[in-house]
Write a protein that holds these residues in place. Sequence first.
Motif, mmCIF file in Angstrom:
data_model
loop_
_atom_site.group_PDB
_atom_site.id
_atom_site.type_symbol
_atom_site.label_atom_id
_atom_site.label_comp_id
_atom_site.label_asym_id
_atom_site.label_seq_id
_atom_site.Cartn_x
_atom_site.Cartn_y
_atom_site.Cartn_z
ATOM 1 N N PHE A 1 -81.747 3.402 58.980
ATOM 2 C CA PHE A 1 -82.590 3.300 57.780
ATOM 3 C C PHE A 1 -84.037 3.002 58.165
ATOM 4 N N VAL B 1 -82.048 -0.674 61.699
ATOM 5 C CA VAL B 1 -81.296 -1.078 60.510
ATOM 6 C C VAL B 1 -80.252 0.015 60.314
ATOM 7 N N ASP C 1 -77.161 1.649 58.415
ATOM 8 C CA ASP C 1 -76.390 1.710 57.172
ATOM 9 C C ASP C 1 -75.105 2.488 57.443
ATOM 10 N N PHE C 2 -73.958 1.838 57.187
ATOM 11 C CA PHE C 2 -72.667 2.452 57.492
ATOM 12 C C PHE C 2 -72.176 3.331 56.340
ATOM 13 N N GLY D 1 -72.332 -1.277 53.655
ATOM 14 C CA GLY D 1 -72.561 -2.298 54.667
ATOM 15 C C GLY D 1 -73.736 -1.946 55.557
ATOM 16 N N ARG D 2 -74.389 -2.976 56.062
ATOM 17 C CA ARG D 2 -75.609 -2.792 56.853
ATOM 18 C C ARG D 2 -75.585 -3.786 57.997
ATOM 19 N N ARG E 1 -90.716 2.124 57.746
ATOM 20 C CA ARG E 1 -90.152 2.661 56.502
ATOM 21 C C ARG E 1 -91.252 2.993 55.493
ATOM 22 N N MET F 1 -78.079 -7.239 54.475
ATOM 23 C CA MET F 1 -76.648 -6.921 54.385
ATOM 24 C C MET F 1 -76.312 -5.781 53.432
ATOM 25 N N GLN G 1 -77.313 -2.085 51.343
ATOM 26 C CA GLN G 1 -78.078 -0.843 51.532
ATOM 27 C C GLN G 1 -79.085 -0.574 50.428
#
Lengths: 144, 396
Positions: free
Chosen positions: A74, A93, A95-96, A100-101, B152, B253, B255
Amino acid sequence: MPAEASTLPERSPLSLQNRWRERKVISALYGVRCQACGTPQLSQIGQALRVCVNCQARDRFEDYKFSDKKGRLFSYAIDQLQPTLNPPGVNGVVDFEGGGRLICELTDCDLDKVRVGMPVAMTFRKMYQLRGLVNYFWKARPAE
Amino acid sequence: MESIKDRVAIVGMGCSKFGERWDKGVEDLIVEAAYEAFEDAGIGPKDIQAAWVGTVFSGLSAITLAPLQLQYIPMTRVENMCATGSEALRAASYAVAAGVCDVALAVGVEKLKDSGQTGVKGPAVVGDNSEGSSGIGPGYSAPASFAYLATRYFHDYKLKPEEGKRLLAQIAVKNHHNGSLNPKAHFQNELTVEQVMNAPIIAWPLGLFDCCGVSDGAAAAVVTRADMARNFRADPIYIKGLQINVGARQGAMMQDYDFVHIEENVLGSRKVYAEAGVKDPRQEISCAEVHDCFSIHELIVYEDLGFSPRGRAREDIEAGTFTLAGALPVNTDGGLKCFGHPLGASGLRMMYEVYKQLQGKAGPRQVKNPRLGLTHNLGGNAGTGVCSCFIVGNEK
Protein backbone atom coordinates in the motif's frame (compact mmCIF):
# COMPACT_ATOMS: atom_id res chain seq x y z
CA MET A 1 31.53 -8.77 5.74
CA PRO A 2 29.82 -7.03 8.66
CA ALA A 3 27.64 -4.08 7.74
CA GLU A 4 28.49 -0.76 9.38
CA ALA A 5 26.66 -0.44 12.68
CA SER A 6 23.57 1.74 12.62
CA THR A 7 23.90 5.17 14.19
CA LEU A 8 20.44 4.74 15.69
CA PRO A 9 20.28 3.81 19.36
CA GLU A 10 20.40 0.11 20.16
CA ARG A 11 17.10 -1.73 20.05
CA SER A 12 15.33 -2.94 23.17
CA PRO A 13 16.56 -6.33 24.37
CA LEU A 14 14.55 -9.32 23.14
CA SER A 15 12.26 -10.79 25.78
CA LEU A 16 12.14 -14.58 25.78
CA GLN A 17 9.01 -14.43 27.89
CA ASN A 18 7.21 -12.17 25.42
CA ARG A 19 8.41 -14.28 22.49
CA TRP A 20 7.15 -17.46 24.18
CA ARG A 21 3.71 -15.92 24.73
CA GLU A 22 3.55 -14.73 21.12
CA ARG A 23 5.21 -17.83 19.58
CA LYS A 24 2.34 -18.47 17.17
CA VAL A 25 2.58 -14.96 15.74
CA ILE A 26 6.36 -15.13 15.51
CA SER A 27 6.80 -18.62 14.10
CA ALA A 28 3.76 -18.91 11.82
CA LEU A 29 2.43 -15.35 11.43
CA TYR A 30 -0.87 -16.13 13.04
CA GLY A 31 -3.21 -13.28 13.78
CA VAL A 32 -6.89 -13.42 14.65
CA ARG A 33 -10.23 -12.93 12.95
CA CYS A 34 -13.08 -11.30 14.85
CA GLN A 35 -16.10 -13.59 15.06
CA ALA A 36 -18.38 -10.61 15.55
CA CYS A 37 -17.39 -8.51 12.51
CA GLY A 38 -15.11 -10.81 10.52
CA THR A 39 -12.08 -8.47 10.49
CA PRO A 40 -8.72 -10.28 10.21
CA GLN A 41 -6.08 -8.49 12.32
CA LEU A 42 -2.47 -8.85 13.34
CA SER A 43 -0.60 -7.23 16.20
CA GLN A 44 2.15 -4.90 15.00
CA ILE A 45 4.28 -5.29 18.13
CA GLY A 46 3.73 -8.83 19.44
CA GLN A 47 0.89 -8.18 21.86
CA ALA A 48 -2.14 -10.42 22.29
CA LEU A 49 -5.25 -8.92 20.69
CA ARG A 50 -8.11 -8.90 23.20
CA VAL A 51 -10.48 -6.25 21.83
CA CYS A 52 -11.33 -5.99 18.12
CA VAL A 53 -9.72 -3.03 16.32
CA ASN A 54 -12.80 -2.69 14.12
CA CYS A 55 -15.88 -3.35 16.29
CA GLN A 56 -14.43 -3.43 19.84
CA ALA A 57 -15.93 -6.86 20.65
CA ARG A 58 -13.91 -8.42 23.46
CA ASP A 59 -12.32 -11.88 23.24
CA ARG A 60 -14.37 -13.09 20.27
CA PHE A 61 -11.49 -14.18 18.11
CA GLU A 62 -10.52 -17.26 16.12
CA ASP A 63 -6.97 -17.94 14.94
CA TYR A 64 -6.23 -16.64 11.46
CA LYS A 65 -3.11 -17.46 9.49
CA PHE A 66 -1.49 -14.65 7.52
CA SER A 67 1.73 -16.38 6.40
CA ASP A 68 0.09 -18.00 3.34
CA LYS A 69 -1.92 -14.94 2.28
CA LYS A 70 -0.91 -12.88 -0.73
CA GLY A 71 -0.54 -9.18 -0.19
CA ARG A 72 -0.07 -5.87 -1.96
CA LEU A 73 2.16 -2.96 -1.05
CA PHE A 74 0.00 0.00 0.00
CA SER A 75 2.97 2.29 0.69
CA TYR A 76 6.70 1.96 1.32
CA ALA A 77 9.71 3.72 2.84
CA ILE A 78 13.39 3.12 2.08
CA ASP A 79 15.32 3.84 5.26
CA GLN A 80 19.03 4.70 5.26
CA LEU A 81 19.18 4.74 9.08
CA GLN A 82 17.50 1.43 9.89
CA PRO A 83 19.50 -1.15 11.85
CA THR A 84 18.92 -4.07 9.48
CA LEU A 85 21.07 -6.97 8.24
CA ASN A 86 19.92 -6.02 4.76
CA PRO A 87 20.57 -2.26 4.32
CA PRO A 88 19.08 0.02 3.25
CA GLY A 89 15.94 -0.90 5.14
CA VAL A 90 13.06 -1.38 2.75
CA ASN A 91 9.73 -1.29 4.55
CA GLY A 92 6.21 -1.71 3.33
CA VAL A 93 2.62 -1.43 4.40
CA VAL A 94 1.31 -4.84 3.33
CA ASP A 95 -2.43 -5.27 2.76
CA PHE A 96 -3.43 -8.95 2.72
CA GLU A 97 -6.04 -10.47 0.42
CA GLY A 98 -9.08 -11.07 2.58
CA GLY A 99 -8.20 -8.26 5.01
CA GLY A 100 -5.59 -7.31 7.54
CA ARG A 101 -2.48 -5.16 7.34
CA LEU A 102 1.14 -5.50 8.50
CA ILE A 103 3.89 -2.90 8.36
CA CYS A 104 7.09 -4.89 7.92
CA GLU A 105 10.47 -5.11 6.27
CA LEU A 106 10.78 -6.13 2.63
CA THR A 107 13.49 -8.39 1.27
CA ASP A 108 14.82 -9.90 -1.97
CA CYS A 109 13.68 -6.85 -3.89
CA ASP A 110 15.16 -4.66 -6.58
CA LEU A 111 15.03 -1.13 -5.09
CA ASP A 112 14.16 0.37 -8.47
CA LYS A 113 11.14 -1.88 -8.85
CA VAL A 114 9.51 -1.31 -5.46
CA ARG A 115 6.19 0.44 -6.15
CA VAL A 116 2.78 1.05 -4.64
CA GLY A 117 0.52 -1.88 -5.55
CA MET A 118 3.38 -4.41 -5.89
CA PRO A 119 2.21 -7.99 -5.11
CA VAL A 120 4.10 -9.55 -2.20
CA ALA A 121 4.28 -12.85 -0.31
CA MET A 122 5.51 -13.46 3.22
CA THR A 123 8.79 -15.19 4.04
CA PHE A 124 10.39 -16.23 7.36
CA ARG A 125 13.75 -14.50 7.87
CA LYS A 126 16.48 -13.68 10.33
CA MET A 127 15.87 -10.10 11.50
CA TYR A 128 18.84 -9.53 13.78
CA GLN A 129 20.84 -11.03 16.63
CA LEU A 130 21.08 -9.21 19.95
CA ARG A 131 22.72 -10.31 23.21
CA GLY A 132 23.01 -13.90 21.98
CA LEU A 133 19.41 -14.27 20.82
CA VAL A 134 18.53 -14.62 17.15
CA ASN A 135 15.35 -12.85 16.16
CA TYR A 136 13.44 -14.56 13.34
CA PHE A 137 10.30 -12.99 11.97
CA TRP A 138 8.49 -12.39 8.72
CA LYS A 139 9.38 -10.14 5.82
CA ALA A 140 7.52 -9.50 2.57
CA ARG A 141 9.13 -10.32 -0.79
CA PRO A 142 8.00 -9.41 -4.31
CA ALA A 143 5.66 -12.03 -5.80
CA GLU A 144 5.30 -10.98 -9.43
CA MET B 1 -19.41 18.28 30.47
CA GLU B 2 -17.95 21.79 30.68
CA SER B 3 -15.46 23.34 28.28
CA ILE B 4 -12.15 24.74 29.45
CA LYS B 5 -12.86 27.89 27.42
CA ASP B 6 -11.98 31.15 29.21
CA ARG B 7 -11.52 29.54 32.62
CA VAL B 8 -7.72 29.53 32.68
CA ALA B 9 -5.12 32.05 31.49
CA ILE B 10 -1.40 31.89 30.80
CA VAL B 11 0.29 34.80 32.59
CA GLY B 12 3.94 33.95 32.16
CA MET B 13 6.05 31.97 29.71
CA GLY B 14 9.69 31.13 29.21
CA CYS B 15 11.70 29.26 26.61
CA SER B 16 15.37 28.37 26.63
CA LYS B 17 17.61 28.74 23.63
CA PHE B 18 17.20 25.50 21.64
CA GLY B 19 20.07 23.67 20.01
CA GLU B 20 23.15 21.64 20.73
CA ARG B 21 23.63 22.90 24.28
CA TRP B 22 26.79 20.92 25.02
CA ASP B 23 27.68 23.17 27.97
CA LYS B 24 24.28 22.98 29.62
CA GLY B 25 22.53 20.17 31.44
CA VAL B 26 18.84 19.40 31.83
CA GLU B 27 18.96 21.42 35.06
CA ASP B 28 20.20 24.52 33.24
CA LEU B 29 17.50 24.24 30.60
CA ILE B 30 14.76 23.92 33.24
CA VAL B 31 16.02 26.91 35.25
CA GLU B 32 16.47 29.00 32.10
CA ALA B 33 12.87 28.42 30.94
CA ALA B 34 11.13 28.45 34.33
CA TYR B 35 12.79 31.63 35.63
CA GLU B 36 11.94 33.46 32.41
CA ALA B 37 8.32 32.38 32.99
CA PHE B 38 8.39 33.49 36.66
CA GLU B 39 9.80 36.89 35.70
CA ASP B 40 7.33 37.24 32.85
CA ALA B 41 4.46 36.56 35.28
CA GLY B 42 5.95 38.85 37.91
CA ILE B 43 6.11 36.08 40.51
CA GLY B 44 8.71 34.02 42.31
CA PRO B 45 9.04 30.27 42.68
CA LYS B 46 7.33 30.43 46.10
CA ASP B 47 4.10 31.51 44.37
CA ILE B 48 3.83 28.20 42.49
CA GLN B 49 1.24 25.97 44.17
CA ALA B 50 1.54 22.88 41.94
CA ALA B 51 3.72 21.85 39.01
CA TRP B 52 3.80 19.43 36.12
CA VAL B 53 6.89 18.50 34.14
CA GLY B 54 6.76 16.84 30.76
CA THR B 55 9.74 14.83 29.55
CA VAL B 56 10.03 11.71 27.44
CA PHE B 57 13.58 10.64 28.29
CA SER B 58 15.22 13.28 30.47
CA GLY B 59 14.10 12.24 33.94
CA LEU B 60 11.81 9.96 35.91
CA SER B 61 9.14 11.47 38.17
CA ALA B 62 8.63 15.10 39.09
CA ILE B 63 11.95 15.04 40.93
CA THR B 64 13.16 16.07 37.47
CA LEU B 65 12.15 19.57 38.67
CA ALA B 66 14.49 19.41 41.69
CA PRO B 67 16.83 22.00 40.13
CA LEU B 68 14.09 24.62 40.74
CA GLN B 69 14.06 23.82 44.48
CA LEU B 70 10.31 24.22 44.76
CA GLN B 71 9.65 23.34 48.39
CA TYR B 72 7.41 20.33 49.00
CA ILE B 73 4.52 21.10 46.66
CA PRO B 74 2.48 18.64 44.57
CA MET B 75 4.38 17.87 41.38
CA THR B 76 3.93 15.22 38.68
CA ARG B 77 5.81 14.08 35.62
CA VAL B 78 3.75 13.42 32.49
CA GLU B 79 4.69 11.71 29.23
CA ASN B 80 2.67 11.49 26.01
CA MET B 81 5.30 11.22 23.28
CA CYS B 82 5.63 14.39 21.19
CA ALA B 83 2.56 15.88 22.93
CA THR B 84 4.37 15.68 26.30
CA GLY B 85 4.92 19.43 26.78
CA SER B 86 1.34 20.13 25.79
CA GLU B 87 0.20 17.46 28.22
CA ALA B 88 1.99 19.26 31.08
CA LEU B 89 0.16 22.47 30.19
CA ARG B 90 -3.16 20.62 30.00
CA ALA B 91 -2.63 19.09 33.44
CA ALA B 92 -1.75 22.44 35.04
CA SER B 93 -4.71 24.12 33.35
CA TYR B 94 -7.14 21.42 34.44
CA ALA B 95 -5.92 21.72 38.03
CA VAL B 96 -6.56 25.46 37.98
CA ALA B 97 -9.94 24.97 36.32
CA ALA B 98 -10.84 22.41 38.98
CA GLY B 99 -10.19 25.05 41.60
CA VAL B 100 -7.64 22.98 43.51
CA CYS B 101 -4.88 25.55 42.95
CA ASP B 102 -4.70 29.12 41.68
CA VAL B 103 -1.18 29.30 40.27
CA ALA B 104 0.39 26.29 38.56
CA LEU B 105 3.56 25.70 36.57
CA ALA B 106 4.01 23.56 33.46
CA VAL B 107 7.54 22.75 32.28
CA GLY B 108 8.63 20.72 29.28
CA VAL B 109 12.24 19.65 28.86
CA GLU B 110 14.42 17.33 26.83
CA LYS B 111 18.20 16.92 26.75
CA LEU B 112 18.67 14.81 23.63
CA LYS B 113 22.29 15.66 22.87
CA ASP B 114 23.81 13.89 25.89
CA SER B 115 23.22 10.47 24.28
CA GLY B 116 26.03 11.00 21.78
CA GLN B 117 23.87 9.32 19.15
CA THR B 118 22.01 10.42 16.08
CA GLY B 119 18.26 10.51 16.33
CA VAL B 120 16.02 9.84 19.27
CA LYS B 121 16.77 7.07 21.75
CA GLY B 122 14.27 4.62 23.16
CA PRO B 123 12.21 1.82 21.68
CA ALA B 124 12.51 1.84 17.92
CA VAL B 125 8.94 0.56 17.65
CA VAL B 126 6.07 2.76 18.83
CA GLY B 127 4.57 1.23 21.95
CA ASP B 128 7.27 -1.40 22.26
CA ASN B 129 8.35 -2.20 25.79
CA SER B 130 11.81 -0.84 26.53
CA GLU B 131 12.33 -3.54 29.18
CA GLY B 132 12.02 -6.35 26.67
CA SER B 133 10.76 -6.51 23.13
CA SER B 134 9.01 -9.19 21.08
CA GLY B 135 11.35 -8.08 18.31
CA ILE B 136 8.70 -8.30 15.60
CA GLY B 137 8.54 -4.58 14.75
CA PRO B 138 10.79 -3.68 11.81
CA GLY B 139 12.58 -0.99 13.82
CA TYR B 140 12.71 1.60 11.07
CA SER B 141 13.59 5.19 11.89
CA ALA B 142 11.15 8.00 12.60
CA PRO B 143 11.79 9.53 9.15
CA ALA B 144 10.76 6.24 7.54
CA SER B 145 7.52 6.13 9.47
CA PHE B 146 6.58 9.47 7.90
CA ALA B 147 8.02 8.57 4.49
CA TYR B 148 5.05 6.21 4.03
CA LEU B 149 2.85 9.32 3.98
CA ALA B 150 4.97 11.03 1.32
CA THR B 151 5.10 7.91 -0.87
CA ARG B 152 1.36 7.54 -0.74
CA TYR B 153 0.61 11.28 -1.07
CA PHE B 154 2.75 11.47 -4.21
CA HIS B 155 0.99 8.35 -5.54
CA ASP B 156 -2.57 9.46 -4.84
CA TYR B 157 -2.12 13.02 -6.11
CA LYS B 158 0.00 11.94 -9.10
CA LEU B 159 3.08 13.96 -8.15
CA LYS B 160 6.35 12.86 -9.73
CA PRO B 161 9.10 12.45 -7.09
CA GLU B 162 10.73 15.69 -8.32
CA GLU B 163 7.41 17.57 -8.06
CA GLY B 164 6.58 16.15 -4.66
CA LYS B 165 10.00 16.87 -3.23
CA ARG B 166 9.91 20.42 -4.58
CA LEU B 167 6.55 20.94 -2.89
CA LEU B 168 7.83 19.67 0.46
CA ALA B 169 11.04 21.68 0.13
CA GLN B 170 9.05 24.91 0.21
CA ILE B 171 7.87 24.03 3.73
CA ALA B 172 11.43 23.60 5.03
CA VAL B 173 12.50 26.81 3.29
CA LYS B 174 9.62 28.74 4.90
CA ASN B 175 10.38 27.38 8.36
CA HIS B 176 14.09 28.15 8.09
CA HIS B 177 13.29 31.70 6.98
CA ASN B 178 11.10 32.17 10.06
CA GLY B 179 13.66 30.55 12.35
CA SER B 180 16.45 32.72 10.97
CA LEU B 181 14.54 35.68 12.47
CA ASN B 182 14.50 34.02 15.88
CA PRO B 183 17.60 34.06 18.11
CA LYS B 184 16.27 31.17 20.24
CA ALA B 185 15.92 28.79 17.27
CA HIS B 186 18.37 25.87 16.96
CA PHE B 187 19.32 26.77 13.38
CA GLN B 188 19.89 30.35 12.30
CA ASN B 189 20.30 29.88 8.56
CA GLU B 190 18.05 30.18 5.54
CA LEU B 191 17.75 27.30 3.08
CA THR B 192 17.03 27.22 -0.63
CA VAL B 193 14.66 24.83 -2.40
CA GLU B 194 17.65 23.40 -4.29
CA GLN B 195 19.57 22.73 -1.06
CA VAL B 196 16.58 20.86 0.37
CA MET B 197 16.00 18.86 -2.81
CA ASN B 198 19.67 17.90 -3.20
CA ALA B 199 20.23 16.93 0.43
CA PRO B 200 21.19 13.33 1.22
CA ILE B 201 18.23 10.97 1.40
CA ILE B 202 17.35 9.80 4.91
CA ALA B 203 14.23 7.77 4.19
CA TRP B 204 13.06 7.92 0.61
CA PRO B 205 11.52 10.24 -0.45
CA LEU B 206 12.50 12.37 2.57
CA GLY B 207 15.93 13.98 2.65
CA LEU B 208 17.96 15.51 5.47
CA PHE B 209 16.20 18.89 5.31
CA ASP B 210 12.77 17.29 5.34
CA CYS B 211 13.60 16.21 8.92
CA CYS B 212 13.40 18.43 11.99
CA GLY B 213 16.28 19.30 14.28
CA VAL B 214 17.13 17.02 17.20
CA SER B 215 17.78 19.51 19.98
CA ASP B 216 18.14 20.32 23.64
CA GLY B 217 15.65 22.73 25.15
CA ALA B 218 12.99 23.59 27.70
CA ALA B 219 9.91 25.78 27.87
CA ALA B 220 7.59 26.73 30.71
CA ALA B 221 4.23 28.34 31.42
CA VAL B 222 2.58 29.82 34.51
CA VAL B 223 -1.20 29.46 34.50
CA THR B 224 -3.86 30.91 36.76
CA ARG B 225 -7.62 31.39 36.97
CA ALA B 226 -8.94 33.61 34.19
CA ASP B 227 -10.61 35.90 36.73
CA MET B 228 -7.26 36.45 38.48
CA ALA B 229 -5.18 36.86 35.33
CA ARG B 230 -5.16 40.64 35.21
CA ASN B 231 -3.67 40.73 38.70
CA PHE B 232 -0.52 39.38 37.02
CA ARG B 233 -0.43 41.26 33.73
CA ALA B 234 -2.48 43.45 31.41
CA ASP B 235 -2.25 41.05 28.49
CA PRO B 236 -2.93 37.51 29.69
CA ILE B 237 -3.60 34.80 27.11
CA TYR B 238 -6.81 32.85 27.64
CA ILE B 239 -7.15 29.14 27.02
CA LYS B 240 -9.99 28.42 24.57
CA GLY B 241 -9.60 24.70 24.04
CA LEU B 242 -7.31 21.82 25.03
CA GLN B 243 -7.81 18.53 23.22
CA ILE B 244 -5.76 15.35 23.20
CA ASN B 245 -6.78 12.61 20.78
CA VAL B 246 -5.12 9.19 20.88
CA GLY B 247 -5.26 6.38 18.32
CA ALA B 248 -5.25 2.62 18.95
CA ARG B 249 -3.25 1.40 15.92
CA GLN B 250 -6.35 1.41 13.72
CA GLY B 251 -4.39 2.76 10.75
CA ALA B 252 -1.58 0.25 11.13
CA MET B 253 -4.00 -2.69 11.32
CA MET B 254 -6.88 -1.86 8.98
CA GLN B 255 -6.88 -1.36 5.23
CA ASP B 256 -9.30 1.55 5.21
CA TYR B 257 -6.59 3.91 6.46
CA ASP B 258 -5.22 5.82 3.46
CA PHE B 259 -1.78 7.14 4.59
CA VAL B 260 -2.60 10.61 3.22
CA HIS B 261 -4.15 11.93 6.41
CA ILE B 262 -3.84 11.34 10.16
CA GLU B 263 -7.17 10.52 11.76
CA GLU B 264 -6.01 11.71 15.20
CA ASN B 265 -5.29 15.17 13.69
CA VAL B 266 -8.68 15.38 12.01
CA LEU B 267 -10.70 14.36 15.06
CA GLY B 268 -8.55 16.26 17.57
CA SER B 269 -8.83 19.51 15.61
CA ARG B 270 -12.59 19.18 15.13
CA LYS B 271 -12.99 18.74 18.88
CA VAL B 272 -10.84 21.74 19.74
CA TYR B 273 -12.68 23.91 17.21
CA ALA B 274 -15.97 22.90 18.84
CA GLU B 275 -14.58 23.61 22.32
CA ALA B 276 -13.18 26.99 21.32
CA GLY B 277 -16.21 27.95 19.21
CA VAL B 278 -14.22 28.14 15.96
CA LYS B 279 -16.42 27.63 12.90
CA ASP B 280 -13.96 28.31 10.07
CA PRO B 281 -10.36 27.69 11.17
CA ARG B 282 -8.83 29.07 7.98
CA GLN B 283 -10.51 32.42 8.59
CA GLU B 284 -10.48 32.54 12.38
CA ILE B 285 -7.05 31.19 13.39
CA SER B 286 -4.51 34.02 13.25
CA CYS B 287 -1.36 31.88 13.48
CA ALA B 288 -0.57 28.23 14.12
CA GLU B 289 2.37 26.21 15.41
CA VAL B 290 2.05 22.70 14.01
CA HIS B 291 4.07 19.49 14.28
CA ASP B 292 6.46 19.67 11.31
CA CYS B 293 8.63 16.78 12.51
CA PHE B 294 8.89 15.94 8.81
CA SER B 295 7.93 18.25 5.94
CA ILE B 296 5.26 15.86 4.63
CA HIS B 297 3.49 16.00 7.98
CA GLU B 298 3.18 19.79 7.92
CA LEU B 299 1.57 19.46 4.48
CA ILE B 300 -0.85 16.83 5.75
CA VAL B 301 -1.63 18.93 8.83
CA TYR B 302 -2.74 21.81 6.57
CA GLU B 303 -5.41 19.48 5.21
CA ASP B 304 -6.20 17.60 8.43
CA LEU B 305 -6.76 20.79 10.43
CA GLY B 306 -8.94 22.33 7.73
CA PHE B 307 -6.48 25.07 6.72
CA SER B 308 -6.52 23.75 3.13
CA PRO B 309 -9.21 21.68 1.41
CA ARG B 310 -8.35 17.96 1.23
CA GLY B 311 -5.79 17.29 -1.49
CA ARG B 312 -5.21 20.99 -2.19
CA ALA B 313 -2.42 21.98 0.19
CA ARG B 314 -0.22 22.40 -2.88
CA GLU B 315 -2.20 25.44 -4.05
CA ASP B 316 -1.81 27.11 -0.65
CA ILE B 317 1.89 26.27 -0.37
CA GLU B 318 2.55 27.70 -3.80
CA ALA B 319 0.42 30.79 -3.03
CA GLY B 320 2.40 31.48 0.18
CA THR B 321 -0.68 31.18 2.42
CA PHE B 322 1.36 29.86 5.36
CA THR B 323 4.31 32.29 5.17
CA LEU B 324 4.72 35.19 7.61
CA ALA B 325 3.01 37.50 5.11
CA GLY B 326 0.33 34.96 4.20
CA ALA B 327 -3.30 34.66 5.29
CA LEU B 328 -2.54 31.98 7.89
CA PRO B 329 1.09 32.02 9.02
CA VAL B 330 2.24 28.58 10.22
CA ASN B 331 5.33 27.89 12.33
CA THR B 332 6.24 31.54 12.60
CA ASP B 333 9.11 30.75 15.00
CA GLY B 334 10.77 28.22 12.67
CA GLY B 335 8.83 25.14 13.74
CA LEU B 336 10.36 21.83 14.73
CA LYS B 337 12.37 21.99 11.51
CA CYS B 338 14.38 25.07 12.41
CA PHE B 339 13.63 25.84 16.06
CA GLY B 340 14.39 22.20 16.92
CA HIS B 341 12.53 19.36 18.61
CA PRO B 342 13.44 18.51 22.20
CA LEU B 343 10.47 16.16 22.53
CA GLY B 344 9.07 17.10 25.94
CA ALA B 345 9.64 20.82 25.41
CA SER B 346 8.11 21.22 21.96
CA GLY B 347 4.42 21.64 22.88
CA LEU B 348 5.26 24.42 25.32
CA ARG B 349 7.75 25.98 22.88
CA MET B 350 4.91 26.24 20.36
CA MET B 351 2.70 27.85 22.98
CA TYR B 352 5.53 30.30 23.81
CA GLU B 353 5.50 31.57 20.22
CA VAL B 354 1.70 31.79 20.01
CA TYR B 355 1.64 33.59 23.38
CA LYS B 356 4.20 36.17 22.17
CA GLN B 357 2.36 36.58 18.86
CA LEU B 358 -0.97 37.20 20.61
CA GLN B 359 0.71 39.79 22.86
CA GLY B 360 2.25 41.53 19.83
CA LYS B 361 5.76 40.75 21.05
CA ALA B 362 7.06 38.53 18.24
CA GLY B 363 9.41 41.15 16.81
CA PRO B 364 10.29 40.68 13.14
CA ARG B 365 8.00 37.65 12.97
CA GLN B 366 4.90 39.47 14.25
CA VAL B 367 1.66 38.62 12.45
CA LYS B 368 -0.97 41.33 11.99
CA ASN B 369 -3.80 41.75 14.51
CA PRO B 370 -3.80 38.20 15.87
CA ARG B 371 -6.77 37.05 17.92
CA LEU B 372 -6.62 33.25 18.12
CA GLY B 373 -3.57 30.98 17.98
CA LEU B 374 -3.34 27.21 17.65
CA THR B 375 -0.70 24.68 18.71
CA HIS B 376 -0.61 21.10 17.46
CA ASN B 377 1.54 18.05 18.20
CA LEU B 378 1.49 14.55 16.85
CA GLY B 379 3.44 11.84 18.63
CA GLY B 380 3.73 8.41 17.05
CA ASN B 381 3.26 8.16 13.33
CA ALA B 382 0.98 7.36 10.43
CA GLY B 383 -0.99 4.38 11.70
CA THR B 384 -1.34 5.45 15.29
CA GLY B 385 -0.55 8.54 17.27
CA VAL B 386 -1.10 10.98 20.10
CA CYS B 387 -2.43 14.31 18.89
CA SER B 388 -2.75 17.52 20.86
CA CYS B 389 -4.67 20.53 19.53
CA PHE B 390 -4.82 23.63 21.72
CA ILE B 391 -6.35 27.05 20.99
CA VAL B 392 -5.64 30.24 22.94
CA GLY B 393 -6.76 33.84 22.48
CA ASN B 394 -5.97 37.34 23.66
CA GLU B 395 -9.57 38.30 24.45
CA LYS B 396 -11.89 36.73 26.96
